[in-house]
Design an enzyme around this catalytic site. Structure first.
Site, PDB file in Angstrom:
ATOM      1  CE  LYS A  52       4.339  -4.653  11.713  1.00 33.41           C
ATOM      2  NZ  LYS A  52       3.023  -4.463  11.182  1.00 33.41           N
ATOM      3  CG  ASP A  53       0.992  -7.151   8.148  1.00 34.27           C
ATOM      4  OD1 ASP A  53       0.535  -6.525   9.105  1.00 34.27           O
ATOM      5  OD2 ASP A  53       1.727  -6.630   7.291  1.00 34.27           O
ATOM      6  CG  MET A  62      -1.900  -1.175   1.205  1.00 35.44           C
ATOM      7  SD  MET A  62      -3.404  -0.863   2.144  1.00 35.44           S
ATOM      8  CE  MET A  62      -2.753  -0.506   3.746  1.00 35.44           C
ATOM      9  CB  ALA A  86       3.778   4.429   3.413  1.00 40.55           C
ATOM     10  CG  HIS A 138       7.116  -2.117   1.986  1.00 39.70           C
ATOM     11  ND1 HIS A 138       7.002  -0.998   2.766  1.00 39.70           N
ATOM     12  CD2 HIS A 138       5.906  -2.712   2.007  1.00 39.70           C
ATOM     13  CE1 HIS A 138       5.763  -0.914   3.228  1.00 39.70           C
ATOM     14  NE2 HIS A 138       5.079  -1.940   2.788  1.00 39.70           N
ATOM     15  CD  GLN A 164      -5.942  -3.497   3.192  1.00 35.36           C
ATOM     16  OE1 GLN A 164      -5.937  -3.984   2.073  1.00 35.36           O
ATOM     17  NE2 GLN A 164      -4.917  -3.677   4.014  1.00 35.36           N
ATOM     18  NE  ARG A 183      -2.204   1.581   9.979  1.00 38.71           N
ATOM     19  CZ  ARG A 183      -2.656   0.614   9.157  1.00 38.71           C
ATOM     20  NH1 ARG A 183      -2.026  -0.538   9.080  1.00 38.71           N
ATOM     21  NH2 ARG A 183      -3.724   0.811   8.413  1.00 38.71           N
TER      22      ARG A 183
HETATM   23  O1  PAF Z   1      -0.046  -5.720   3.814  1.00 41.11           O
HETATM   24  C1  PAF Z   1      -0.456  -4.809   3.056  1.00 41.11           C
HETATM   25  O2  PAF Z   1       0.250  -3.837   2.789  1.00 41.11           O
HETATM   26  C2  PAF Z   1      -1.876  -4.908   2.500  1.00 41.11           C
HETATM   27  O3  PAF Z   1      -2.747  -5.503   3.417  1.00 41.11           O
HETATM   28  C3  PAF Z   1      -1.932  -5.603   1.136  1.00 41.11           C
HETATM   29  C4  PAF Z   1      -1.504  -7.063   1.239  1.00 41.11           C
HETATM   30  C5  PAF Z   1      -1.050  -4.886   0.130  1.00 41.11           C
HETATM   31  C6  PAF Z   1      -3.375  -5.598   0.601  1.00 41.11           C
HETATM   32  O4  PAF Z   1      -3.855  -4.295   0.443  1.00 41.11           O
END
Ligand code: PAF
Length: 283
Positions: free
Chosen positions: A149-150, A30, A32, A37, A61, A187
């Site tokens: 992380k997620d 997304m 940022a 990343h 989301q 964030r």
């Molecule tokens: O983890 C993220 O940045 C978002 O949840 C994703 C996987 C790009 C979906 O919008």
């Protein structure tokens, strides 16, 4: 690095690479962008001949009280980082390209989407699953890289791809951390200096609790002690929970872990910023 904004342009590029027998990995984001990343991009580059990064701030989301309006946006800076990191193609569709008038189909989930984040962010994973399914089907890449992380998101995406027979292999990448252990996250930019100092306690408590569990402390006692410590430092604690690492089924002991390993996951608030993190618990 080329930027494209439409599905036909994206598919044309990926199809041409596949016609040349080149493999393709996609890194959904997304924007940022930060070191975390870029570590996903580095893994994508190791695994595939070509790398696509997607940049789309997915409104579906974000809950009504969440940070969609203030979510950091800087496509030019993100594009510079991706170009330097060796990305071949940036796919940055606008909201109308992703959700044109008349869009109605969404994905409903169970299994790893139950509990944890869902209790505190209802609808979040339905939004993630819908956009991830679209991005994966649009790109048709061989691999897609998601950060650990997620962690709950990673398992939701694995389930989604298995259940819907999407032909992309989901690859999990380890969490990248700042020197004091704070997991890198877009964030983190919201944190004041004082909050930033407190933030690293999250990882510290996860590690201490994992150590206590591995050294034989009863799961309920170890988690209660971790929760108490988090409550001393953070403004609100959403959860600290021990789960099975493969299914996220609740665990009350390390002696009976269906997949053979556990995961300790937590979410806390510092002021208006919500932080999540997790660690492995391996016996
Ligand atoms: O983890 C993220 O940045 C978002 O949840 C994703 C996987 C790009 C979906 O919008």
């Amino acid at each position: 690095m080329r930027t494209v904004r439409s599905v036909p342009d994206l598919r044309q590029a990926v199809d041409a690479w596949h016609a040349d027998r080149e493999t393709v990995a996609v890194v959904p984001t997304m924007g940022a962008l930060h070191g975390g990343h870029l570590s996903l991009v580095a893994l994508a580059r190791q695994r595939a001949d070509r790398v696509v990064t997607t940049l789309f701030i997915n409104p579906r989301q974000f809950g009504p009280a969440e940070d969609l309006a203030r979510y950091p946006r800087n496509e030019a800076a993100d594009a510079d980082l991706l170009r330097e990191a060796g990305v071949d193609l940036l796919y940055a569709p606008g909201p109308d390209a992703m959700y044109p008038d008349g869009f109605t189909t969404t994905i409903s989930l169970g299994g790893p989407a139950e509990g944890l984040e869902t209790e505190h962010r209802p609808g979040f994973f339905e939004g993630v699953a819908t956009v991830v399914a679209k991005l994966l089907l649009q790109a048709g890449a061989d691999d897609a890289i998601f950060g650990e992380k997620d962690y709950q998101q990673l398992l939701v995406v694995r389930r989604l791809v298995a259940d819907l027979n999407i032909r992309t292999t989901i690859v999990g990448a380890p969490t990248l951390r700042e020197a004091d252990g704070l997991a890198m996250s877009s964030r983190n930019a919201y944190l004041s200096d004082a909050e930033r100092q407190r933030a690293a306690t999250l990882h510290g408590v996860l590690q201490e609790t994992a150590r206590a569990l591995v050294s034989g402390t009863r799961a309920a006692d170890a988690v209660a002690a971790g929760l108490a410590r988090l409550e001393e430092v953070f403004d609100t604690v959403d959860y600290l929970a021990l789960r099975d690492a493969a299914t996220l089924a609740p665990l009350d002991t390390l002696d009976r872990m269906p997949s053979g390993s556990g995961r300790l996951l937590a979410a806390v608030h510092l002021g208006t910023t919500r932080l999540i993190d997790n660690v492995a618990v391996d016996t």
